[in-house]
Design a protein around this motif. Structure first.
Motif, PDB file in Angstrom:
ATOM      1  N   GLY A  18       0.834  -1.204   0.000  1.00 49.13           N
ATOM      2  CA  GLY A  18       0.000   0.000   0.000  1.00 49.13           C
ATOM      3  C   GLY A  18       0.864   1.248   0.000  1.00 49.13           C
ATOM      4  O   GLY A  18       2.066   1.196  -0.259  1.00 49.13           O
ATOM      5  N   GLY A  19       0.221   2.358   0.269  1.00 46.30           N
ATOM      6  CA  GLY A  19       0.960   3.626   0.311  1.00 46.30           C
ATOM      7  C   GLY A  19       1.325   4.150  -1.065  1.00 46.30           C
ATOM      8  O   GLY A  19       2.239   4.959  -1.204  1.00 46.30           O
ATOM      9  N   LEU A  48      -3.559  -1.473  -4.939  1.00 42.99           N
ATOM     10  CA  LEU A  48      -4.548  -2.492  -5.317  1.00 42.99           C
ATOM     11  C   LEU A  48      -4.509  -2.728  -6.814  1.00 42.99           C
ATOM     12  O   LEU A  48      -4.722  -3.841  -7.293  1.00 42.99           O
ATOM     13  CB  LEU A  48      -5.949  -2.005  -4.949  1.00 42.99           C
ATOM     14  CG  LEU A  48      -6.639  -2.606  -3.741  1.00 42.99           C
ATOM     15  CD1 LEU A  48      -8.046  -2.054  -3.639  1.00 42.99           C
ATOM     16  CD2 LEU A  48      -6.660  -4.128  -3.798  1.00 42.99           C
ATOM     17  N   PRO A  93      -5.843   0.116   3.730  1.00 40.21           N
ATOM     18  CA  PRO A  93      -7.016   0.311   4.595  1.00 40.21           C
ATOM     19  C   PRO A  93      -7.125  -0.766   5.705  1.00 40.21           C
ATOM     20  O   PRO A  93      -6.641  -1.900   5.548  1.00 40.21           O
ATOM     21  CB  PRO A  93      -8.182   0.221   3.600  1.00 40.21           C
ATOM     22  CG  PRO A  93      -7.588   0.720   2.312  1.00 40.21           C
ATOM     23  CD  PRO A  93      -6.199   0.165   2.299  1.00 40.21           C
ATOM     24  N   ASN A  94      -7.786  -0.392   6.778  1.00 40.01           N
ATOM     25  CA  ASN A  94      -7.810  -1.191   8.011  1.00 40.01           C
ATOM     26  C   ASN A  94      -8.154  -2.665   7.810  1.00 40.01           C
ATOM     27  O   ASN A  94      -7.560  -3.547   8.440  1.00 40.01           O
ATOM     28  CB  ASN A  94      -8.843  -0.617   8.988  1.00 40.01           C
ATOM     29  CG  ASN A  94      -8.612   0.845   9.283  1.00 40.01           C
ATOM     30  OD1 ASN A  94      -7.603   1.413   8.863  1.00 40.01           O
ATOM     31  ND2 ASN A  94      -9.524   1.479  10.009  1.00 40.01           N
ATOM     32  N   THR A  96      -7.538  -4.810   5.788  1.00 39.40           N
ATOM     33  CA  THR A  96      -6.529  -5.714   5.220  1.00 39.40           C
ATOM     34  C   THR A  96      -5.370  -5.973   6.188  1.00 39.40           C
ATOM     35  O   THR A  96      -4.528  -6.835   5.928  1.00 39.40           O
ATOM     36  CB  THR A  96      -5.938  -5.101   3.928  1.00 39.40           C
ATOM     37  OG1 THR A  96      -5.292  -3.866   4.272  1.00 39.40           O
ATOM     38  CG2 THR A  96      -7.019  -4.798   2.890  1.00 39.40           C
ATOM     39  N   GLU A 114       0.120  -0.034  10.028  1.00 37.16           N
ATOM     40  CA  GLU A 114      -0.755   1.087  10.354  1.00 37.16           C
ATOM     41  C   GLU A 114      -1.763   0.679  11.426  1.00 37.16           C
ATOM     42  O   GLU A 114      -2.084  -0.489  11.598  1.00 37.16           O
ATOM     43  CB  GLU A 114      -1.481   1.575   9.094  1.00 37.16           C
ATOM     44  CG  GLU A 114      -0.794   2.717   8.399  1.00 37.16           C
ATOM     45  CD  GLU A 114      -0.530   3.906   9.334  1.00 37.16           C
ATOM     46  OE1 GLU A 114      -1.142   3.984  10.401  1.00 37.16           O
ATOM     47  OE2 GLU A 114       0.308   4.741   8.996  1.00 37.16           O
ATOM     48  N   LYS A 115      -2.274   1.691  12.125  1.00 43.91           N
ATOM     49  CA  LYS A 115      -3.330   1.450  13.075  1.00 43.91           C
ATOM     50  C   LYS A 115      -4.671   1.579  12.375  1.00 43.91           C
ATOM     51  O   LYS A 115      -4.727   2.261  11.341  1.00 43.91           O
ATOM     52  CB  LYS A 115      -3.251   2.383  14.296  1.00 43.91           C
ATOM     53  CG  LYS A 115      -2.844   3.824  14.048  1.00 43.91           C
ATOM     54  CD  LYS A 115      -3.569   4.697  13.090  1.00 43.91           C
ATOM     55  CE  LYS A 115      -5.028   4.878  13.176  1.00 43.91           C
ATOM     56  NZ  LYS A 115      -5.578   5.797  12.128  1.00 43.91           N
ATOM     57  N   TYR A 144       2.442  10.406  16.400  1.00 47.15           N
ATOM     58  CA  TYR A 144       2.607  11.596  17.258  1.00 47.15           C
ATOM     59  C   TYR A 144       3.496  11.295  18.462  1.00 47.15           C
ATOM     60  O   TYR A 144       4.085  12.186  19.051  1.00 47.15           O
ATOM     61  CB  TYR A 144       1.246  12.130  17.705  1.00 47.15           C
ATOM     62  CG  TYR A 144       0.324  12.364  16.540  1.00 47.15           C
ATOM     63  CD1 TYR A 144       0.411  13.533  15.788  1.00 47.15           C
ATOM     64  CD2 TYR A 144      -0.586  11.390  16.144  1.00 47.15           C
ATOM     65  CE1 TYR A 144      -0.403  13.733  14.682  1.00 47.15           C
ATOM     66  CE2 TYR A 144      -1.403  11.587  15.036  1.00 47.15           C
ATOM     67  CZ  TYR A 144      -1.312  12.758  14.311  1.00 47.15           C
ATOM     68  OH  TYR A 144      -2.110  12.949  13.222  1.00 47.15           O
TER      69      TYR A 144
HETATM   70  P1  NAD Z   1      -5.799   5.593   1.265  1.00 46.08           P
HETATM   71  O1  NAD Z   1      -7.126   5.048   0.885  1.00 46.08           O
HETATM   72  O2  NAD Z   1      -5.456   7.014   0.988  1.00 46.08           O
HETATM   73  O3  NAD Z   1      -4.650   4.717   0.559  1.00 46.08           O
HETATM   74  C1  NAD Z   1      -4.622   3.306   0.643  1.00 46.08           C
HETATM   75  C2  NAD Z   1      -3.561   2.761  -0.316  1.00 46.08           C
HETATM   76  O4  NAD Z   1      -3.455   1.339  -0.134  1.00 46.08           O
HETATM   77  C3  NAD Z   1      -3.890   2.970  -1.796  1.00 46.08           C
HETATM   78  O5  NAD Z   1      -2.668   3.275  -2.453  1.00 46.08           O
HETATM   79  C4  NAD Z   1      -4.424   1.610  -2.237  1.00 46.08           C
HETATM   80  O6  NAD Z   1      -4.280   1.362  -3.620  1.00 46.08           O
HETATM   81  C5  NAD Z   1      -3.553   0.693  -1.416  1.00 46.08           C
HETATM   82  N1  NAD Z   1      -4.093  -0.641  -1.188  1.00 46.08           N
HETATM   83  C6  NAD Z   1      -5.326  -0.974  -0.737  1.00 46.08           C
HETATM   84  N2  NAD Z   1      -5.417  -2.310  -0.587  1.00 46.08           N
HETATM   85  C7  NAD Z   1      -4.211  -2.826  -0.953  1.00 46.08           C
HETATM   86  C8  NAD Z   1      -3.680  -4.142  -1.021  1.00 46.08           C
HETATM   87  N3  NAD Z   1      -4.395  -5.196  -0.659  1.00 46.08           N
HETATM   88  N4  NAD Z   1      -2.405  -4.291  -1.448  1.00 46.08           N
HETATM   89  C9  NAD Z   1      -1.666  -3.225  -1.804  1.00 46.08           C
HETATM   90  N5  NAD Z   1      -2.117  -1.960  -1.743  1.00 46.08           N
HETATM   91  C10 NAD Z   1      -3.376  -1.769  -1.337  1.00 46.08           C
HETATM   92  O7  NAD Z   1      -5.628   5.250   2.785  1.00 46.08           O
HETATM   93  P2  NAD Z   1      -4.751   6.046   3.863  1.00 46.08           P
HETATM   94  O8  NAD Z   1      -5.509   7.221   4.359  1.00 46.08           O
HETATM   95  O9  NAD Z   1      -3.367   6.229   3.361  1.00 46.08           O
HETATM   96  O10 NAD Z   1      -4.777   5.006   5.075  1.00 46.08           O
HETATM   97  C11 NAD Z   1      -4.063   3.791   5.026  1.00 46.08           C
HETATM   98  C12 NAD Z   1      -3.898   3.293   6.459  1.00 46.08           C
HETATM   99  O11 NAD Z   1      -3.142   4.251   7.167  1.00 46.08           O
HETATM  100  C13 NAD Z   1      -5.205   3.131   7.225  1.00 46.08           C
HETATM  101  O12 NAD Z   1      -5.152   1.984   8.037  1.00 46.08           O
HETATM  102  C14 NAD Z   1      -5.300   4.376   8.092  1.00 46.08           C
HETATM  103  O13 NAD Z   1      -5.998   4.148   9.306  1.00 46.08           O
HETATM  104  C15 NAD Z   1      -3.839   4.636   8.348  1.00 46.08           C
HETATM  105  N6  NAD Z   1      -3.522   6.043   8.627  1.00 46.08           N
HETATM  106  C16 NAD Z   1      -2.754   6.302   9.709  1.00 46.08           C
HETATM  107  C17 NAD Z   1      -2.389   7.582  10.034  1.00 46.08           C
HETATM  108  C18 NAD Z   1      -1.483   7.803  11.220  1.00 46.08           C
HETATM  109  O14 NAD Z   1      -1.382   8.927  11.704  1.00 46.08           O
HETATM  110  N7  NAD Z   1      -0.808   6.781  11.686  1.00 46.08           N
HETATM  111  C19 NAD Z   1      -2.854   8.654   9.261  1.00 46.08           C
HETATM  112  C20 NAD Z   1      -3.642   8.369   8.129  1.00 46.08           C
HETATM  113  C21 NAD Z   1      -3.954   7.049   7.827  1.00 46.08           C
END
Ligand code: NAD
Length: 390
Positions: A18-19, A48, A93-94, A96, A114-115, A144
């Motif tokens: 992801g990311g 994805l 996303p959570n 997974t 990630e949380k 944080y």
């Molecule tokens: P997002 O929807 O912006 O991005 C998700 C990414 O994951 C996308 O690039 C998507 O294509 C990819 N993805 C989804 N399923 C996948 C898979 N099975 N294999 C590979 N890639 C996959 O989501 P986000 O806002 O970046 O959040 C992602 C995670 O980070 C969540 O769990 C969210 O709770 C967490 N998050 C944490 C903080 C923090 O402060 N720690 C802040 C924001 C988000």
């Protein structure tokens, strides 16, 4: 002071699930992991959409043959390479996290996840057992907690500067989702879908952040019971909440509360923690992370500044520049990634003393976040009743 000298014997070979392009949180993971040379990005299943993931991966310098279509293919192929992955970050996303984290641990990798770590305490305990059996580190990005003044608060509270701790007031209350913005925003859409977000929205998405700060500042404090009330002010979000109040009683007799909210119209982030003792109080706000208020009853307010010589050495160890120059969230995350790397190296060496001396949001923090959300939801859905914390 961190100044670019080697912090681990060699950078850890690291990948991401992801990311990818357009994700909210992917860039800060890479920035944090790579800033101090403790990790090197060698592989990824970034998206994805496999093609978009490959285009993204090669665009940030990962070899095309190491940009994989999915995490299963990545773990299998990397295990065959002499220079294969040693650690992976999960920024998907959570819904997974559990499966990917389990697969990574089974593949013998250290993990930064990630949380929330997963959806249920039973799943979280399963991951903890697996991590222990495999002797792998699991970091959880309560980012944080990497701000240096959190260490200062921990030390001042431990030294008794606040007196006996009575009240912990926490909130993460922003206003960005005061309307149904999810209709046009995919990253918000999955957050209000129980299949992908889990049993809660704001409790797990943001409430667990200040909760973890309280665990760092007050490691002795144990929740005895809690009561939670949750609401969906944007009705289409039900059963997931966009606002929640959680009241907690601790074993020590202290009390605490967490306000988790995404509909606090006008508020940017609104993450704060105030710890109130019998003599004095401390307050930290993530929008001004270089300052912390210290208020002694009957004396003028003091504002403690990051990077100043009067702070505890533990609050100065992670500075990259002196006081007055603002550091921020990116440095805070880097501080955690350095600790994750040190823990991974210590774990590989079997150095239990070094591991015990490090503190960072790890698997226990991940389990605790999931357990707290589960209790909050149970309380709220039973009509905001007190539930024992077990
Ligand atoms: P997002 O929807 O912006 O991005 C998700 C990414 O994951 C996308 O690039 C998507 O294509 C990819 N993805 C989804 N399923 C996948 C898979 N099975 N294999 C590979 N890639 C996959 O989501 P986000 O806002 O970046 O959040 C992602 C995670 O980070 C969540 O769990 C969210 O709770 C967490 N998050 C944490 C903080 C923090 O402060 N720690 C802040 C924001 C988000």
């Amino acid at each position: 002071m961190i100044n670019g000298e080697n912090l681990v014997p060699a950078p850890i070979r690291w990948g991401m699930v992801g990311g990818g392009r357009g994700s909210q949180i992917g860039y800060i993971h890479r920035s944090a992991a790579l800033r101090d040379g403790v990790f090197t990005l060698v592989a990824g299943a970034f998206d994805l959409d496999a093609e978009r993931g490959r285009a993204f991966g090669t665009g940030i310098g990962v070899a095309a043959e190491r940009c994989y279509a999915d995490y299963q293919a990545m773990f299998a192929a990397e295990a065959q390479r002499p220079d294969g992955l040693q650690a992976v970050s999960i920024a998907t996303p959570n819904g997974t996290h559990f499966a990917i984290c389990k697969a990574a641990l089974e593949a013998g990798l250290h993990v930064v996840c990630e949380k929330p770590l997963c959806f249920t305490t039973a799943e979280a305990e399963e991951l903890r057992e697996l991590a222990e059996a495999k002797r792998r580190v699991v970091g959880v990005t309560y980012g944080y907690a990497g701000h240096q003044l959190i260490e200062q608060a921990r030390e001042m509270i431990a030294a008794g500067e606040l007196g006996e701790i009575r009240i912990v007031q926490m909130q993460f209350a922003h206003g960005f989702h005061n309307e149904a913005v999810e209709a046009a925003n995919p990253a918000t859409k999955w957050r209000v879908d129980p299949k992908m977000a889990g049993p809660s929205y704001v409790l797990g998405d943001i409430g667990t952040h200040p909760l973890y700060l309280s665990e760092v500042m007050l490691p002795q404090l144990k929740i005895r019971r809690l009561m939670c009330s949750r609401q969906s002010f944007v009705k289409s979000r039900a059963p997931l909440e966009d606002n929640a109040f959680t009241l907690m009683e601790y074993d020590s007799g202290a009390v605490g509360c967490v306000w988790s909210c995404a509909v606090n119209a006008g508020s940017m982030h609104g993450q704060k923690i105030r710890v109130i003792g019998s003599k004095a109080s401390l307050e930290w706000w993530d929008e001004r992370p270089n300052q912390m208020s210290f208020e002694v009853q009957g004396k003028p307010l003091q504002v403690l500044e990051r990077g100043m010589g009067y702070l505890h050495p533990h609050a100065l160890a992670d500075d990259r520049i002196g006081g007055g120059h603002p550091e921020g969230l990116f440095e805070a995350w880097s501080n955690l990634y350095v600790r994750y790397a040190r823990a991974m190296v210590a774990s590989d060496r079997g150095d239990t003393a070094a591991l015990a001396a490090l503190h960072y949001p790890g698997i226990d923090a991940g389990v605790e976040g999931v357990r707290w959300v589960e209790h909050c939801v149970r309380s709220a859905d039973a009509g905001a009743v007190w539930v024992d914390y077990a």
